[in-house]
Structure formats: structure tokens, C-alpha cells
Write a protein that holds these residues in place. Structure first.
Motif, PDB file in Angstrom:
ATOM      1  N   ALA B 188       1.018  -1.616   0.199  1.00  0.00           N
ATOM      2  CA  ALA B 188       0.182  -0.272  -0.016  1.00  0.00           C
ATOM      3  C   ALA B 188       0.758   0.779  -0.718  1.00  0.00           C
ATOM      4  O   ALA B 188       0.818   2.594  -0.341  1.00  0.00           O
ATOM      5  CB  ALA B 188      -0.933   0.311   1.258  1.00  0.00           C
ATOM      6  N   SER B 267     -11.272  -4.402  -9.544  1.00  0.00           N
ATOM      7  CA  SER B 267     -11.888  -3.772  -8.255  1.00  0.00           C
ATOM      8  C   SER B 267     -12.960  -4.047  -8.009  1.00  0.00           C
ATOM      9  O   SER B 267     -13.533  -3.680  -7.017  1.00  0.00           O
ATOM     10  CB  SER B 267     -11.009  -2.611  -8.295  1.00  0.00           C
ATOM     11  N   HIS B 271     -14.459  -5.630  -5.022  1.00  0.00           N
ATOM     12  CA  HIS B 271     -15.726  -4.093  -4.239  1.00  0.00           C
ATOM     13  C   HIS B 271     -16.673  -5.400  -3.934  1.00  0.00           C
ATOM     14  O   HIS B 271     -17.588  -5.370  -2.801  1.00  0.00           O
ATOM     15  CB  HIS B 271     -16.324  -3.388  -4.555  1.00  0.00           C
ATOM     16  N   LEU B 276     -13.010  -5.400  -0.790  1.00  0.00           N
ATOM     17  CA  LEU B 276     -12.394  -3.705  -1.215  1.00  0.00           C
ATOM     18  C   LEU B 276     -13.909  -2.700  -1.017  1.00  0.00           C
ATOM     19  O   LEU B 276     -15.245  -2.848  -1.306  1.00  0.00           O
ATOM     20  CB  LEU B 276     -12.508  -3.594  -3.227  1.00  0.00           C
ATOM     21  N   GLU B 279     -14.369   3.240  -1.591  1.00  0.00           N
ATOM     22  CA  GLU B 279     -13.383   4.312  -1.138  1.00  0.00           C
ATOM     23  C   GLU B 279     -12.251   4.021  -2.096  1.00  0.00           C
ATOM     24  O   GLU B 279     -11.737   4.886  -2.446  1.00  0.00           O
ATOM     25  CB  GLU B 279     -12.886   5.150   0.506  1.00  0.00           C
ATOM     26  N   GLU B 280     -12.108   2.901  -1.867  1.00  0.00           N
ATOM     27  CA  GLU B 280     -10.730   1.767  -2.697  1.00  0.00           C
ATOM     28  C   GLU B 280     -11.145   2.249  -3.745  1.00  0.00           C
ATOM     29  O   GLU B 280     -10.074   2.490  -4.823  1.00  0.00           O
ATOM     30  CB  GLU B 280     -10.151   0.574  -1.542  1.00  0.00           C
ATOM     31  N   GLU B 283     -11.089   5.603  -4.907  1.00  0.00           N
ATOM     32  CA  GLU B 283      -9.647   5.680  -5.667  1.00  0.00           C
ATOM     33  C   GLU B 283      -8.953   5.006  -5.939  1.00  0.00           C
ATOM     34  O   GLU B 283      -7.919   5.449  -7.519  1.00  0.00           O
ATOM     35  CB  GLU B 283      -9.290   5.833  -4.024  1.00  0.00           C
ATOM     36  N   LYS B 327      -8.239  -5.334   0.010  1.00  0.00           N
ATOM     37  CA  LYS B 327      -8.672  -4.011  -0.070  1.00  0.00           C
ATOM     38  C   LYS B 327      -6.731  -4.041  -0.287  1.00  0.00           C
ATOM     39  O   LYS B 327      -5.752  -4.953  -1.024  1.00  0.00           O
ATOM     40  CB  LYS B 327      -7.780  -3.282   1.856  1.00  0.00           C
ATOM     41  N   ILE B 328      -6.570  -2.465  -0.590  1.00  0.00           N
ATOM     42  CA  ILE B 328      -5.101  -1.964  -1.408  1.00  0.00           C
ATOM     43  C   ILE B 328      -3.967  -2.714  -0.622  1.00  0.00           C
ATOM     44  O   ILE B 328      -3.878  -2.367   0.742  1.00  0.00           O
ATOM     45  CB  ILE B 328      -5.112  -0.666  -1.936  1.00  0.00           C
TER      46      ILE B 328
END
Lengths: 353, 353
Positions: B188, B267, B271, B276, B279-280, B283, B327-328
Motif C-alpha cells: 500500500a 477492483s 468490492h 474492497l 472508497e478504495e 480511489e 484491500k489495497i
């Protein structure tokens, strides 16, 4: 006959069809493919069809028979069939055929998706005693034999003696040359056994003995640094003559016929260079000439054959290397042979009766 | 910049030309060959020409530039050149170019005479951060990407930063996608560093960091059983879109453009499926959309793209597998995604501004 356990996989001699079926079932393959040629699909596939039909979930891939098929175009054909059939990484390829099928099928499988499992069920004497051990795959490009290939091991080999009964006498003679070679380079007693046998159909025990000998060599020297080079005996000249014949003769030499010729020529070189006695040279020549028809080797072809020898992947730095005998059952590697020496060896063959 | 020592070979970042020359001299090669494309022979080869001329005993092999060249026909062309030049087993192939050159040159070398030595001098950002590590070679058949290949390691890799200055902005963006991927799946902080940098020309340190990350993954899992699958993030969808574009667009997507698109779609799947956060996802989408032009993805092409996903060598049993983010900086492998889910993910991309 005992199963031979190589460093990487078992070679089955008994109950081969049951062993194959059991292997497939144990492997949890998503599906499997059987590579055949137009001959083995008729003469060999029926012997296993009933059993594989019971497992289901397989497809046949058939190519033309013959050494001319062992090239990149047919290999692309196999890859495209695998793509079209949706073969995934858990697929298995069963190579049912002679050396063309096992060499090319091994190459196709070892490169498809960077490698799927494959097994061999060799159907010719040649592929049973030669291609079944060693982990070499290969195809021809521009008629240069085995110029492209990989080192890749099958997961198992199944040697079914009954297949040999489907072969013509000429096909059996082709495989016999490699058996004679195993005796000449490694085991004088085995050579003596062979030369005193009726070789129109070698026994299951003789085939087993050849596979044991080849496996021993390959296990000791997998990457061909030293003793594995013994297996090249007869092949430096033999491959060149085979390539020439393939490109020029209507009815080209078989691999074994070419290797038989090559072993005579290289025995002559051994007599000149590494101490093989005149009596042994005569014995080798007589045994081989009695078994194999004389090939009309044309001196006008020597130059082209020499060119093939130079392109042979075994050779470095523009020099031709031969494995030669010091006596029957013993060998010496990396003998550089000059063009005049090689031509003289070819002349020796031409002069035989 | 430190030399990275992988399990199999060193990756040089400093004084790369001197290191290359020293490597060739140490190797005692009978001769060497430099594989280039029509661009690298003009823009990159001159940077090393003077030094290699001093060693002598080499030939250039040039192919057309572009992903369309990465197929079996060009590979056969390379093999034939090696045959015609008389390349023996002690020959060396130097792959001077982008991923097409390194992937295909690696494949050609690893199969020529069952394997000759090769090294990479990657000239694009993509090949520097991606193809330089991992020991995968590959070519396309019937437009199925990398369907044929081997696992084979170069003897060394030379990453020359100056080559990047010869690239167009679009080519640099292509490589950047893999760097972003390395951050997203593994680190990250590195992702944060990248997103806050001027990425028109990534720094030498950022390139080094990407290679370190990829090497770590490949070393831990050379045969792609688990964590190496993280590198497939963005590639299940990305490869399919890339293949479709290559076959249908006049000006097809670069690899990185396709992977950037794939990372957005996957991504979205992350989600939906692996936690995920919204917000990520936003982004990631924003960073990528700011860097890369929007591709006009046609819903009428979804079916064909899905077909390519099914043929992807990563997939088993007719199911499409994705590596997704949790997650990232963290990932989760082997997520089966259904056709409706994949189409929804493509729709998400279409709906972005």
C-alpha cells in the motif's frame, strides 16, 4: 516383467492397459487427449478403446503417420486442437504411437500452457526401447532433426508388447538398431545374446533389458555431460544419412536403418581411432549387414551429409564429434572426426558386401 | 541501485552495458546473437553496438515490432535464423527489446537444441518491471496469448534506465500499469508513493522497487501455486480485452492499457466479492482513469471477451478465476467469477467518466 522405476516415473511392462486406466483415474485430470497417427488409431487404439470409453471425457487427436509429420506445422496443429478442445492445465496427453508421436506429443504437451502432464504408450519397437526413457522431446524444423525441443519427463510409460505384433518386419528392424547399440556401447553379453537370437521379433525380456540399460545411462547423466553421450553412437553419421535420405529418396531409410549404417561407419572410425579391433569391426559389420538391406550411399551426397553433421545439435564450434567404441561393450566420447575421416568411413560402408 | 540477486540470476541496474560485456566474456560462448525489433535496432542497439563490436562474433536477428509478431511464425523465423547461422549449444541469445522480444526470445532459446543460454536487456518500462523476473516465456497461437511457452530462466537481466527515454509516453504508460499492480496487490505504501508522483517518467528507484516486489513473489512461489497468482490481478479481464482489441481495433490497446482497464473491473469485482471498500474502489478507478484514456468498450463484444477468458490458461474446468483485492496492498486468489458478474464489472468501467 518388473516395472522400471526411473528417477521421474515408472515404466510398466505388464497389464499396461489396466495400469494406464488406473493412472488416469488417480490423476484427477479434468480431461484427457489421445494423440495417435493414422496407423495407431487403426491398429493400436482399438486395444484400449473399450477401457478409455468407460472413463469418458477424452478426445482423439490424429496426425499423419511418418517422420515428415514430426515438424512444427503438425505441432501447431496439435496446439490448436488443444486450444479448440479447451484443454486446461489439468489436462493429460496420452501419446499413443511411435517416436514421432512421443517426441512431438511430449514437446506439444511440455509447452502447452507452459506444460501439461503427458504419458507415453509407445507402439513401435523403436519408441519402446528408445523414446520411452530420457525425457527428451523434439521436433524437426527445416528438416533438421530434433532441432527444437525440451527436456520434459512423462508421468509414466506403458510398454505393451502386443503392439509389436502389429508392426511390419521393417518397422521392427528399425527399433532393433537401438537395441544393438545398447549392447555395443554398454554390455557385450547383451550384444552376444542379441546376435545369437532370432531377431525377427525380439523377446519381451530383451526389450526390458534395453530399457534397463538406457535408463541406467540417463539416470547417471541426465544432462548429457559424459556417459549419456554414449547413446549417440551411430547417430552422428546415421542422422545425417537419415536426413539426406528423407529429403532425396522416394522410399527413405527408417531411423534404425540409418543408425545401423551409422554404427558400421562409426565402428570403422573406432577401428581407426580408438582401438576397436579389426575382428570386432568385422563382426559388427557382418551382424548388421545380415539384418539390414544395403543402402546405395552416393559419394555425390557426402558433402550434403557432412553439412547435416555440422548442423547437428551435438556439435560445437564447427567440429563433428563422435562417440566411438574402444571395444564391444565400451565407448569413448567426444572424438573429433575430420571431413576426410568421415568420408573414408562412408566409403568403408560402400565397399561392404 | 543495488543488483537484485534472484534465485537463478542477477538483475543489474547500474553500468548495465559494461556488465553485459563482462557477462559475455566470462561465459566463453562460441558466439552470440542479439534479437531486436525494428525499433530497438534503431533506438537501443546503437547504445551497445560499439562495445559488442569489440567482442565480435555475433549476428543480429531482427523481427517486426508489435504484439502481432509474438506468434509462432516469427518464432519459427528465429529458429531458422539460428539454424542458418549455425548456432550451437554454446551460443547465447541476447533479447534486446520489450516483452515480445523477451517472451519470444526466451521461448526460442529455451527450445533451440533443447535450450541455449539467454539474457534479457529489456528496453520498455513494461518489460523492465514485468518480463525481467519470473522465468516465463511465451508466444501466442491463434491469438491466444502466451498459450505456448516454457518455464526457463535467463542467465542475467540488464535494466538500462536510459532506454526508457527512447519511449513514447504511451509506451511508458503501458509499463506503469504493472507497477501500479505491484502496489495494489502487495504494498500500500508503494501504491501511495506512485499515486503521488509525476508518473510520466517513473524514477529508477520506483522501477527497482517494482522488480524487488515481483521477485519476492516469484521466489516464494515459483510454480504459481498460491501467492504468485496475485500477479494475475487485472489480467483475467485485461487479457481478454487486450486480445479482443488486438483482433478488432485499428489502433489496439497496449498491454498496460488493457491491464489498467482490467484492474478497474476486477477492483469492482473485489468490492462486490472480497471486501474492497467503496472508497478504495473509487480511489483506484480515479487514479487509473486520470492516467489512461477511456476505452470504448462495446457491450456487443462481451461474449467474445468471455470466450477468451475461458480459454485463458489460468482457468480450469470452464470456470473463470480472478485474483481480487481485499484491500489495497492485499489480495485473495482463486475467486470464481460468473459470466453475469464479469459483464457487470465491464459495465462498471463503461459507466465511469
Amino acid at each position: 516383467m518388473d516395472t522400471i522405476q526411473t528417477d521421474h516415473y515408472p515404466i510398466f511392462f505388464d497389464n499396461t492397459i489396466a495400469e494406464l486406466i488406473s493412472f488416469i483415474k488417480r490423476g484427477n485430470y479434468s480431461r484427457f487427449f489421445i494423440l495417435t497417427d493414422e496407423h495407431t488409431s487403426i491398429y493400436c487404439f482399438p486395444l484400449i478403446k473399450k477401457e478409455v470409453d468407460e472413463i469418458d471425457n477424452y478426445d482423439l487427436i490424429e496426425i499423419n503417420a511418418g517422420e515428415e509429420s514430426k515438424n512444427i506445422d503438425f505441432c501447431i496443429g496439435i496446439w490448436k486442437m488443444l486450444i479448440d478442445f479447451g484443454a486446461d492445465r489439468k489436462s493429460l496427453l496420452i501419446n499413443l504411437g511411435g517416436g514421432v508421436i512421443t517426441d512431438m506429443g511430449g514437446f506439444a504437451a511440455s509447452t502447452y500452457k507452459r506444460g501439461i502432464d503427458f504419458v507415453h504408450m509407445p507402439t513401435t519397437l523403436l519408441s519402446q526401447v528408445d523414446a520411452s526413457v530420457g525425457g527428451k522431446t523434439g521436433i524437426d524444423v527445416d528438416s533438421v532433426k530434433n532441432i527444437i525441443g525440451t527436456f520434459a519427463q512423462p508421468k509414466a510409460v506403458f510398454i505393451e508388447y502386443d503392439f509389436l505384433k502389429t508392426l511390419s518386419p521393417r518397422q521392427r528392424l528399425s527399433g532393433l538398431a537401438e537395441m544393438l547399440k545398447h549392447g555395443l556401447i554398454l554390455d557385450a553379453a547383451y550384444w552376444a545374446d542379441l546376435k545369437n537370437s532370432d531377431l525377427s521379433l525380439p523377446s519381451a525380456g530383451q526389450i526390458h533389458a534395453s530399457v534397463v540399460l538406457k535408463n541406467k545411462v540417463v539416470t547417471e547423466d541426465p544432462t548429457e555431460q559424459n556417459i549419456r553421450k554414449s547413446l549417440n553412437f551411430g547417430h552422428t553419421i546415421g542422422h545425417a544419412v537419415e536426413t539426406w535420405s528423407l529429403m532425396n529418396d522416394n522410399n527413405p531409410l527408417t531411423h534404425g536403418e540409418a543408425i545401423a549404417l551409422g554404427m558400421i561407419c562409426e565402428s570403422y572410425l573406432a577401428h581407426k581411432k580408438t582401438g576397436l579391433s579389426a575382428e570386432e569391426l568385422t563382426e559388427i559389420s557382418e551382424v548388421i549387414m545380415k539384418l539390414y538391406p544395403k543402402y546405395r550411399l552416393k559419394p555425390s551426397a557426402y558433402e550434403a551429409m557432412y553439412g547435416y553433421m555440422l548442423k547437428d545439435k551435438k556439435n560445437l564450434d564447427g567440429k563433428v564429434n563422435c562417440t566411438l567404441l574402444t571395444k564391444i561393450g565400451q565407448f569413448n566420447i567426444d572424438n573429433v572426426c575430420t571431413q576426410p575421416e568421415l568420408f573414408e568411413a562412408l566409403d568403408y560402408y560402400v565397399g561392404l558386401n
